[in-house]
Design an enzyme around this catalytic site. Structure first.
Site, PDB file in Angstrom:
ATOM      1  N   ALA B 522     -45.855  37.673  37.057  1.00 19.15           N
ATOM      2  CA  ALA B 522     -45.876  36.203  37.013  1.00 19.15           C
ATOM      3  C   ALA B 522     -44.948  35.641  38.086  1.00 19.15           C
ATOM      4  CB  ALA B 522     -45.461  35.710  35.631  1.00 19.15           C
ATOM      5  N   LYS B 646     -48.809  29.671  25.174  1.00 21.23           N
ATOM      6  CA  LYS B 646     -49.701  30.554  24.425  1.00 21.23           C
ATOM      7  C   LYS B 646     -49.587  31.998  24.899  1.00 21.23           C
ATOM      8  CE  LYS B 646     -53.827  28.223  22.612  1.00 21.23           C
ATOM      9  NZ  LYS B 646     -53.551  26.792  22.771  1.00 21.23           N
ATOM     10  N   GLY B 717     -43.364  40.755  30.130  1.00 24.85           N
ATOM     11  CA  GLY B 717     -44.230  41.836  29.685  1.00 24.85           C
ATOM     12  C   GLY B 717     -43.541  42.904  28.861  1.00 24.85           C
ATOM     13  N   GLU B 718     -42.288  43.183  29.128  1.00 28.28           N
ATOM     14  CA  GLU B 718     -41.630  44.284  28.433  1.00 28.28           C
ATOM     15  C   GLU B 718     -40.576  43.849  27.408  1.00 28.28           C
ATOM     16  OE1 GLU B 718     -43.030  45.718  32.301  1.00 28.28           O
ATOM     17  OE2 GLU B 718     -42.367  47.171  30.886  1.00 28.28           O
TER      18      GLU B 718
END
Lengths: 175, 766, 337
Positions: B522, B646, B717-718
């Site tokens: 991102a 979201k 993400g992590e």
């Protein structure tokens, strides 16, 4: 005895029987097909009919990604032989939207972000449609339990339950 | 370069909202196509034959005659007959390869791990290929193999060559031995994390479309550039002759970072047969790919009576293969997580006859932070201090591993908001002190840390005369929401409705993008897209200003806003130009800009960049039967700017669910007699199902970061998985008084009395 | 999957004839286990006899009990009003197993024939006496968390994975089968076998016999019953241990008791001595502990599965408590009652 029998043709050198004619109604369209006895509904849909919406996540009934509706009941297409469905009606994720309008479950899945990678999603959606038809789930616990045949490795379960709940409440099928 | 205040920030009509996924409809209607779903004329199907129940040895004999004779079989490839084009390169290392020699399928008769591909059957149908594969007879000569990590601990070694991009442990600081000896409060324990396989729902697949020597390849990969480079380097193909396309990826979690063997096999067959070939792995074969290495950790913590840390020793031994030294950051977290003057690190590998492990969601951190955060919980208990209080007492204001300040760190706020939402203050301190009926209730918490970074990425923006805006970069969307956030960024940058934006990704012909991994996409792709849009703005502005009688004459770009399809002077909207009019006046069908965004060199050198999280977990454990239910999780995350409420929330939810699996269910079980992961299916390898997951509450703590990326993003993400397993393990201790230091915490381990978790775990895994 | 021919008879006699004429043939109905095994090359029938069009889909009254046609799908059975009202133990056990999709496909007869989940049985690269007699049992000394603690042999420690079968064992159902020489009825307790030195044989059905129905006796246990399943995740997983318990109480004393265990043996495990021990006893924990001790008296672990002995003991006690209290385990609310 009225029976469908295939010819094992031991003399053709391969021992392979020939394909068998079947009639299937797929997403509302009647299809006359010839299938090998070992062709699963999932492989028929994906490899021959280019209906790749139904997914192959395990091919052994362990994940639910292949879930479709056969005569309005949710089943694992990977463990269904196409030849055994002669005369049946199959609805896949491609057949849920009507006249360009998403099925309420599809729309709820987008609204609640009830998926990430999207690979388990067609199976989740067909499963949810089946669940709503069954009318057995009332509470969130029951939705969770009765959606547990559909694995989601992205972990969208909280949102899946919210999406199913929304449709259930909206259609009065729930509490 | 980081954008500075010279350009006005774009309006934020979309960024920061809960925009629905722009690819959502294609996914819920079944129209989104994945690697094995692209049609091709005359397509052939390859089925991989997996090797037997031995992890070292030779193929003595391979008899494919029955398979070759089966009707519909086109070719059976083995190490004996595979094409030997002179340009085959067996040494090329893919982008994230660890030091060593990468595995190449069918290279020779050598067996280096159980289940390795030993043949490829190519046939005219999927069913025939699978059937013919079952007709192949193979005899092996077995040689000794070792797959027992516990037994190999004594042979563990410090990897001589470091893996690129993986920071080795920092130098020890202070005098840990002495500090531990003098510490009035100390804990010491070993922790075990089981091997796990990624198991994305989509199995690996490559469809190689052969067209007169040119290849269009649909591959399951976390970055098409990696597959393309692999194909050109390994097969000697010319770059112009290969295009890799991957618009949708059915999950990956790290297993798609390295091109996997089905890409090699499908390409080999396609080139040899001059036909289009698809190879799809079975679910069982997904257990012959990479895995999160099982790891034994040893931690010792010392503190003064007030709970201030005086010493941390963090040692780890992790599995790797015999042919590559896979490395991840496991122990370094103990040097930067908390303020502590004496810290010692040790990170070693043990060679096992398995395939090479690889990055799996929060590689290293999921493992190492689990150890650290459980040890902190043990210390809190030993010192009689609330676990949250202990963390606050030892809050690190700077990264002691480097001495650098953090780019931003709102962890305190994560603790505060998370604790408040969870109701942590109502926790009763003593284990086994909270119950309802037959269930013991446990509340545990942990901290999460993950790196924040951006990588150099290029992007292109094209504005068409009809008003459509296309933004493109080669990156991937593995479910993370990349399509949507790029559309949001582009729509805001150009002031157009998001419905007018087309996002193109997952295609190697697009501007270069790194692998999607490390939580950097991102920040990286987003910055590149924004920069490309800024390039468009600049061009449009210069054209508009130069038009005769332009209301923007004598204006400067910095004072122009783009909104509603117009360029207007800030604070004087009466002076504006319709963008479409500019395009029309110039007779432009399309206007394009391509830009490359790079991380800020100065910030990289002088700051440490991390995302942070505070995770609070409630478990309910049946006192007799040890059935564990994770009934509530609150995860408060500080990760810079949140682009989409979201998809960002979904990222954290997914990480938490991954963490529930890690804590309670997931383990790839090795049978050392066969050197084989035996539960190689997803009925026996348990990942969480819907019924395992109840309330998960995600909080995004406001955090401004102007150093990690130009768009203020730090990545998500992590971070959702890091600390989750520890929070659950700590909650189970609080509920039961039993400290199981061996993941996953299955019912058998809780049934045992005492807290000898790790030894039993190693006995099983080892 | 191997090559095979396909035939779809529409009468029981024809189906039996087909089977008798080809030793390599297999009946197929739901297919949820057979196709699974065929894809792993564990099963390789020469012919599939599709029995789904046979007239075996009804649930009929039978002397106060019920006769369940072999082709009644698991979900239809679990949600049948007569089953819900009269045999809720059976309904609960079915709903504890598999997934809604699989329950829509799997049949009553097929459930009785599902094979073990032993990972070595499923992996043709490893020795397994059940799959390849004489090759050895890899589960002994291997991965055996799921394996048997009761009734195992040195040749095989596999378990029967059925949930429904555990309830049928407790309810003392019987299995009506048809063969070339006519019909016979097998008591449920004699339907499945212990592995002994022939672990390749799961049950006592002759090769050319077809299951027609499962018959339930009149005694229902509709008030004091439970099906308690313990597993490694909260749904869609095979049992580590499961318990079907049913009681008939009179004045606080146990007039009749039924107890069967799943996940612990090569067959749904019943122990009449344990049931006998409960008879006439007060419905309280001490009685339940005694029964649990009895049913597990011969239990033996094989390493990883040692814990199941204690887990099963506790599960039996809890299940009997649930049954006695009339608070059966919910299959959707995961809190153990």
């Amino acid at each position: 005895m009225q029976a469908t029998e295939t010819d094992p043709r031991p003399g053709n050198g391969t021992g392979e029987p020939g394909p068998i004619p079947v009639v299937l109604t797929i997403n509302g369209t009647e299809r006359r097909l010839e299938v090998e006895p070992w062709t699963t509904l999932l492989d028929l849909l994906r490899e021959r009919l280019d209906l790749t919406g139904s997914k192959k996540g395990c091919d052994h009934g362990q994940c639910g990604a292949c879930t479709v509706l056969v005569d309005d009941r949710r089943v694992n297409a990977c463990l269904t032989l196409a030849v055994m469905l002669d005369g049946a009606s199959v609805t896949t994720v491609e057949g849920l939207a009507q006249d360009g309008q998403l099925h309420p479950v599809q729309d709820a899945f987008v609204e609640h972000d009830a998926f990430q990678c999207g690979y388990c999603t067609p199976g989740q959606i067909c499963s949810a449609v089946g669940l709503l038809k069954e009318g057995r789930a009332r509470s969130d616990d029951e939705i969770r339990e009765l959606m547990s045949g559909n694995l989601c490795r992205c972990g969208a379960y909280v949102n899946i339950v919210a999406a199913v709940r929304q449709v259930m409440d909206g259609t009065g099928a729930g509490r | 370069m980081v954008q500075t205040s010279t350009a006005p920030l774009p309006s934020r009509a979309y960024v920061g909202t809960g925009q629905r996924r722009i690819d959502g409809v294609s996914k819920v209607t079944g129209q989104a196509r994945y690697a094995a779903e692209f049609p091709a004329d005359g397509l052939l199907y390859g089925h991989v034959v997996s090797g037997g129940a031995l992890a070292n040895g030779m193929i003595e004999r391979i008899d494919a005659s029955a398979a070759e004779a089966a009707e519909g079989v086109v070719r059976v490839y083995t190490h004996e007959n595979r094409p030997r084009q002179p340009w085959f390169d067996s040494t090329y290392q893919d982008q994230v390869a660890p030091p060593g020699i990468p595995f190449r399928p069918l290279k020779d008769a050598k067996i280096v791990y159980s289940g390795q591909p030993v043949a490829l059957v190519v046939a005219r149908s999927l069913e025939v290929a699978a059937y013919a594969a079952s007709l192949i007879e193979i005899t092996y000569r077995e040689e000794p193999f070792r797959t027992d990590l516990a037994a190999e601990q004594s042979n563990a070694y410090v990897p001589p060559e470091k893996r690129a991009g993986i920071e080795p442990p920092p130098p020890d600081r202070g005098d840990v031995d002495r500090a531990l000896a003098e510490a009035p409060v100390k804990v010491e324990a070993s922790y075990f994390v089981a091997a796990e396989h990624h198991n994305p729902m989509e199995t690996h697949a490559s469809t190689v479309v052969w067209n007169d020597g040119k290849l269009t390849v649909y591959d399951k990969i976390q970055g098409v550039v990696a597959s393309k480079e692999y194909l050109t380097e390994v097969f000697g193909l010319i770059a112009d002759d290969v295009q890799v396309i991957s618009p949708f990826v059915g999950g990956a979690f790290g297993v798609g970072l390295r091109p996997q063997y089905q890409l090699f096999l499908a390409t080999m067959a396609a080139l040899d047969l001059q036909r289009s070939v698809r190879v799809t792995l079975t679910r069982d074969q997904m257990f012959t790919l990479t895995y999160r290495p099982h790891t034994i950790q040893h931690l010792a913590l010392g503190a003064d009576r007030d709970g201030r840390l005086t010493a941390i020793r963090h040692e780890a031994v992790a599995a790797t293969s015999t042919f590559e030294d896979y490395q991840e950051v496991v122990v370094n977290w103990s040097g930067l997580g908390y303020r502590c003057p004496n810290v010692a690190f040790d990170y070693k590998l043990a060679k096992l006859h398995t395939y090479t492990p690889s990055d799996m969601r929060a590689p290293g951190a999921a493992t190492g932070v689990y150890g650290l955060e459980c040890a902190m919980d043990e210390l809190a208990h030993a010192a009689g201090i609330d676990p949250l209080e202990l963390r606050l007492k030892n809050y690190a204001e700077e990264d002691a591993n480097t001495g650098n300040p953090f780019t931003s760190k709102q962890l305190r706020e994560c603790y505060r908001q998370g604790a408040e939402r969870f109701g942590w203050s109502r926790r009763s301190a003593a284990p086994r002190s909270m119950r309802e009926g037959r269930e013991l209730i446990g509340w545990g918490m942990a901290t999460g840390f993950w790196e924040a970074s951006m990588q150099q990425t290029s992007a292109r923006a094209i504005l068409s005369a009809d008003g459509r805006l296309e933004v493109a970069t080669a990156t991937a969307d593995i479910g993370t929401g990349t399509y949507t956030i790029l559309a949001q960024i582009a729509a805001d940058a150009m002031g157009v409705p998001i419905e007018q934006v087309d996002v193109k990704i997952g295609d190697s012909s697009l501007p270069a993008s790194p692998l999607e991994g490390g939580s950097w996409t991102a920040a990286s792709a987003g910055s590149a897209v924004e920069k490309a849009c800024f390039g468009l703005r600049e061009q449009l502005f210069h054209h508009a200003r130069a038009m005769e009688g332009s209301p923007l004459a004598n204006e400067v770009l910095e004072r122009i806003t783009f909104a509603g399809g117009r360029m207007a002077v800030a604070n004087d909207p009466s002076r504006s130009v319709v963008v479409a009019d500019v395009m029309a006046a110039l007779g432009l069908e399309k206007l394009a800009a391509e830009e490359t965004a790079k991380p800020d060199q100065d910030a990289q050198e002088n700051y440490s960049a991390y995302t942070h999280a505070a995770i609070f977990a409630e478990v309910r454990v049946d006192e007799e039967l040890n059935v564990v239910r994770v009934t509530r999780i609150v995860n408060a995350v500080a990760a810079g700017r949140i682009l989409n409420l979201k998809t960002a929330r979904s990222q954290i939810l997914g990480g938490v669910v991954f963490g529930i699996g890690m804590a309670l269910e997931e383990q790839s079980e090795l049978d050392h007699r066969f050197g084989r992961f035996m539960n190689h299916n997803i009925a026996e390898y348990h990942i969480p199902v819907n019924a395992d997951v109840r309330d998960i509450d995600v909080i995004f703590v406001e955090e401004h970061d102007d150093k990690v990326s130009p768009i203020g993003v730090k990545g998500l993400g992590e971070i959702g998985i890091v600390g989750t397993a520890a929070a659950i393990a700590n909650a189970i201790f609080h509920a039961t008084g039993k400290r199981v230091r061996d993941l996953p915490i299955t019912p058998d381990k809780l049934l045992r009395d005492g807290d000898d978790g790790v030894s039993s775990g190693m006995a099983r895994a080892g | 999957m191997n090559r095979f021919s396909y035939v779809r008879p529409d009468a029981v006699a024809a189906a039996v004839r087909e089977r008798a004429s080809d030793p390599g043939a297999r009946f197929i109905a739901g297919g949820t286990n057979l196709l699974d095994l065929m894809k792993y090359d564990v099963e390789a029938p020469s012919r599939l006899i599709d029995i789904t069009r046979l007239p075996l889909r009804d649930i009929q009254e039978l002397d106060g009990g019920l006769r369940i046609g072999a082709l009644v799908p698991n979900s239809d059975l679990a949600y049948d009003r007569r089953i819900e009202e009269r045999y809720p133990l059976l309904a609960s056990a079915i709903l504890a197993g598999a997934s809604p999709q699989l329950r829509n496909m799997a049949t009553t007869g097929g459930n009785l024939l599902q094979r073990t989940r032993c990972v070595y049985f499923y992996d043709t690269a490893t020795p397994c006496n059940k799959r390849t007699p004489g090759s050895g049992c890899s589960a002994i000394g291997g991965i055996n968390r799921q394996h048997a603690i009761l009734g195992a042999s040195e040749h095989c420690i596999a378990t029967n994975p059925s949930d429904m079968g555990v309830a049928l064992a407790a309810l003392r159902a019987s299995v009506r089968v048809a063969g070339p020489d006519g019909e016979r009825t097998i008591p449920f307790s004699e339907f499945h076998r212990l592995p002994g030195d022939e672990p390749q044989r799961d049950n006592n059905l002759a090769a050319d016999e077809l299951i027609l129905s499962v018959d339930l006796p009149a005694e229902h246990f509709a008030i004091n019953y439970t099906y308690l399943k313990l597993r490694e995740r909260l749904s869609y997983a095979f049992a580590l241990v499961s318990v079907a318990a049913a009681l008939r109480l009179e004045d606080g004393k146990i007039a009749e008791a039924r107890l069967a265990l799943g996940g612990v043996a090569h067959k749904p495990w019943r122990d009449e001595a344990a049931e006998e021990l409960l008879r006439g006893q007060p419905a309280e924990r001490a009685s339940f502990e005694q029964a649990a001790g009895q049913i597990l008296s011969g239990a033996r672990g094989f390493g990883e599965n040692d814990f199941k002995i204690e887990l099963a003991r506790r599960a039996v006690v809890r299940a009997l408590e649930q049954a006695a209290a009339g608070t059966p385990q919910s299959q959707s609310d995961k809190r153990v009652q």
